[in-house]
Design a protein around this motif. Structure first.
Motif, PDB file in Angstrom:
ATOM      1  N   ALA A 170     -10.098  33.796   4.415  1.00  0.00           N
ATOM      2  CA  ALA A 170      -9.146  34.107   3.619  1.00  0.00           C
ATOM      3  C   ALA A 170      -7.958  33.153   3.677  1.00  0.00           C
ATOM      4  O   ALA A 170      -8.184  32.294   4.577  1.00  0.00           O
ATOM      5  CB  ALA A 170      -8.659  35.338   4.145  1.00  0.00           C
ATOM      6  N   THR A 171      -7.172  33.164   2.899  1.00  0.00           N
ATOM      7  CA  THR A 171      -5.843  32.507   2.870  1.00  0.00           C
ATOM      8  C   THR A 171      -4.513  33.080   3.001  1.00  0.00           C
ATOM      9  O   THR A 171      -4.376  34.014   2.139  1.00  0.00           O
ATOM     10  CB  THR A 171      -5.774  31.244   1.495  1.00  0.00           C
ATOM     11  N   ALA A 172      -3.669  32.595   3.913  1.00  0.00           N
ATOM     12  CA  ALA A 172      -2.344  33.233   3.780  1.00  0.00           C
ATOM     13  C   ALA A 172      -1.394  32.540   3.382  1.00  0.00           C
ATOM     14  O   ALA A 172      -1.505  31.200   3.598  1.00  0.00           O
ATOM     15  CB  ALA A 172      -2.012  33.908   5.308  1.00  0.00           C
ATOM     16  N   LYS A 173      -0.266  33.017   2.774  1.00  0.00           N
ATOM     17  CA  LYS A 173       0.887  31.977   2.386  1.00  0.00           C
ATOM     18  C   LYS A 173       1.782  31.894   3.429  1.00  0.00           C
ATOM     19  O   LYS A 173       2.763  32.745   3.603  1.00  0.00           O
ATOM     20  CB  LYS A 173       1.501  32.734   1.356  1.00  0.00           C
ATOM     21  N   GLY A 174       1.711  30.889   4.374  1.00  0.00           N
ATOM     22  CA  GLY A 174       2.559  30.546   5.291  1.00  0.00           C
ATOM     23  C   GLY A 174       3.956  29.867   4.995  1.00  0.00           C
ATOM     24  O   GLY A 174       4.073  29.963   3.670  1.00  0.00           O
ATOM     25  N   SER A 190      -0.732  40.312   6.727  1.00  0.00           N
ATOM     26  CA  SER A 190      -0.944  40.576   5.402  1.00  0.00           C
ATOM     27  C   SER A 190      -2.292  39.947   4.944  1.00  0.00           C
ATOM     28  O   SER A 190      -2.990  40.936   4.413  1.00  0.00           O
ATOM     29  CB  SER A 190       0.273  39.967   4.675  1.00  0.00           C
ATOM     30  N   ALA A 191      -2.463  38.810   5.269  1.00  0.00           N
ATOM     31  CA  ALA A 191      -3.990  38.307   4.715  1.00  0.00           C
ATOM     32  C   ALA A 191      -5.128  38.985   5.641  1.00  0.00           C
ATOM     33  O   ALA A 191      -6.041  39.203   4.862  1.00  0.00           O
ATOM     34  CB  ALA A 191      -3.702  36.681   5.162  1.00  0.00           C
ATOM     35  N   GLU A 223       1.020  50.612   9.084  1.00  0.00           N
ATOM     36  CA  GLU A 223       1.114  49.836  10.369  1.00  0.00           C
ATOM     37  C   GLU A 223       0.883  48.449  10.226  1.00  0.00           C
ATOM     38  O   GLU A 223       1.080  47.642  11.030  1.00  0.00           O
ATOM     39  CB  GLU A 223      -0.084  50.431  11.193  1.00  0.00           C
ATOM     40  N   TRP A 224       0.328  48.017   9.006  1.00  0.00           N
ATOM     41  CA  TRP A 224      -0.009  46.614   8.896  1.00  0.00           C
ATOM     42  C   TRP A 224       1.215  45.706   8.542  1.00  0.00           C
ATOM     43  O   TRP A 224       1.284  45.165   7.312  1.00  0.00           O
ATOM     44  CB  TRP A 224      -1.107  46.414   7.667  1.00  0.00           C
ATOM     45  N   ARG A 225       2.276  45.811   9.462  1.00  0.00           N
ATOM     46  CA  ARG A 225       3.193  44.881   9.594  1.00  0.00           C
ATOM     47  C   ARG A 225       3.344  44.635  10.885  1.00  0.00           C
ATOM     48  O   ARG A 225       3.234  44.913  11.834  1.00  0.00           O
ATOM     49  CB  ARG A 225       4.463  45.721   9.011  1.00  0.00           C
ATOM     50  N   VAL A 226       4.347  43.424  10.950  1.00  0.00           N
ATOM     51  CA  VAL A 226       4.644  42.945  12.483  1.00  0.00           C
ATOM     52  C   VAL A 226       5.944  43.995  12.889  1.00  0.00           C
ATOM     53  O   VAL A 226       6.305  44.822  11.998  1.00  0.00           O
ATOM     54  CB  VAL A 226       5.211  41.690  12.340  1.00  0.00           C
ATOM     55  N   LYS A 227       5.983  44.139  14.132  1.00  0.00           N
ATOM     56  CA  LYS A 227       7.066  45.044  14.758  1.00  0.00           C
ATOM     57  C   LYS A 227       8.221  44.784  14.391  1.00  0.00           C
ATOM     58  O   LYS A 227       9.189  45.699  14.360  1.00  0.00           O
ATOM     59  CB  LYS A 227       6.782  45.092  16.341  1.00  0.00           C
ATOM     60  N   ALA A 228       8.702  43.713  14.103  1.00  0.00           N
ATOM     61  CA  ALA A 228      10.015  43.339  13.494  1.00  0.00           C
ATOM     62  C   ALA A 228      10.253  44.224  12.152  1.00  0.00           C
ATOM     63  O   ALA A 228      11.380  44.488  11.736  1.00  0.00           O
ATOM     64  CB  ALA A 228      10.306  41.804  13.175  1.00  0.00           C
ATOM     65  N   ASP A 229       9.226  44.561  11.548  1.00  0.00           N
ATOM     66  CA  ASP A 229       9.155  45.355  10.121  1.00  0.00           C
ATOM     67  C   ASP A 229       8.700  46.729  10.388  1.00  0.00           C
ATOM     68  O   ASP A 229       8.393  47.424   9.525  1.00  0.00           O
ATOM     69  CB  ASP A 229       8.326  44.575   9.233  1.00  0.00           C
ATOM     70  N   LYS A 230       8.893  46.968  11.711  1.00  0.00           N
ATOM     71  CA  LYS A 230       8.409  48.381  12.168  1.00  0.00           C
ATOM     72  C   LYS A 230       6.929  48.644  11.887  1.00  0.00           C
ATOM     73  O   LYS A 230       6.409  49.656  11.583  1.00  0.00           O
ATOM     74  CB  LYS A 230       9.312  49.660  11.372  1.00  0.00           C
ATOM     75  N   GLY A 231       6.016  47.517  12.061  1.00  0.00           N
ATOM     76  CA  GLY A 231       4.668  47.959  12.045  1.00  0.00           C
ATOM     77  C   GLY A 231       3.998  47.721  13.383  1.00  0.00           C
ATOM     78  O   GLY A 231       4.690  47.940  14.419  1.00  0.00           O
ATOM     79  N   GLN A 232       2.886  47.697  13.515  1.00  0.00           N
ATOM     80  CA  GLN A 232       2.131  47.697  14.665  1.00  0.00           C
ATOM     81  C   GLN A 232       1.799  46.268  15.409  1.00  0.00           C
ATOM     82  O   GLN A 232       1.510  46.344  16.580  1.00  0.00           O
ATOM     83  CB  GLN A 232       0.581  48.350  14.279  1.00  0.00           C
TER      84      GLN A 232
END
Length: 202
Positions: free
Chosen positions: A93-97, A180-181, A155-164
């Motif tokens: 998989a490729t993420a957009k860093g 996300s990736a 939940e598929w977000r970082v905690k800064a965005d209220k995710g897990q």
């Protein structure tokens, strides 16, 4: 130089050429084998030793281009099996860093749980974003055993965005990209189980 000397030189040259060709073929086979072993180590080190008994890289699974994988061209995955039973799929998989693409490899169990993740390549900021590398931190371990079933979409977000998921301090963009990736790769797996676990054509 007489004819006898010329014949001797010609014989030596032909013999040397034969030895050179034979040596080249012998070394080429050894180099190919060592290259394949190195490739296997690089890709298969996500799998616990003894967990599979096939040669996954010898039989790649052709995949179509997919936005979910972040790969705009056809690619391939690999299936690890033990006694003919699937134990893990190795999925790229490729993420957009922050500074460019982050190439990932995920090992996914047949039930959709993430076994392990590694970074194959990136251009993230040294000392900050490069902490996605296992040698720099254990951050990627936050995804171990994660799945679409045990983590709802919100939940598929970082905690800064209220995710897990925890984010790397100072590298929130990089962290978001990898989360996300990873989610999208699991969605691809979920939608392509027959292809990935059965080896059927796309």
């Amino acid at each position: 130089m007489n004819g006898r000397s010329l014949a001797l030189l010609l014989l030596l040259a032909v013999t040397g050429l034969i030895v050179l060709i034979a040596t080249d073929r012998l070394l080429a086979g050894r180099i190919d084998a060592e290259r394949q072993t190195a490739d296997e180590r690089a890709l298969l080190d996500l799998l616990p030793p003894g967990s599979y008994d096939n040669h996954p890289l010898a039989h790649p699974i052709a995949l179509p281009a997919s936005e979910l994988l972040g790969i705009p061209a056809p690619t391939q995955a690999w299936l690890a099996t033990r006694e003919g039973t699937p134990v893990a799929v190795l999925l790229p998989a490729t993420a957009k860093g922050y500074k460019g693409p982050i190439r990932l490899l995920l090992a996914i169990r047949p039930d959709g749980r993430l076994l392990a993740t590694k970074v194959l390549g990136h251009r993230e900021t040294p000392g900050i974003g490069d902490r996605i590398e296992p040698s720099r931190s254990a951050w990627l371990q936050v995804f171990t055993d994660a799945s679409l079933a045990n983590h709802p979409e919100a939940e598929w977000r970082v905690k800064a965005d209220k995710g897990q998921f925890d984010q790397i301090a100072g590298a929130t963009i990089t962290s978001r990209a990898v989360v996300s990736a990873t989610q999208h790769a699991l969605q691809f797996f979920d939608g392509h189980r027959p292809l990935l676990l059965g080896g059927t054509s796309p």
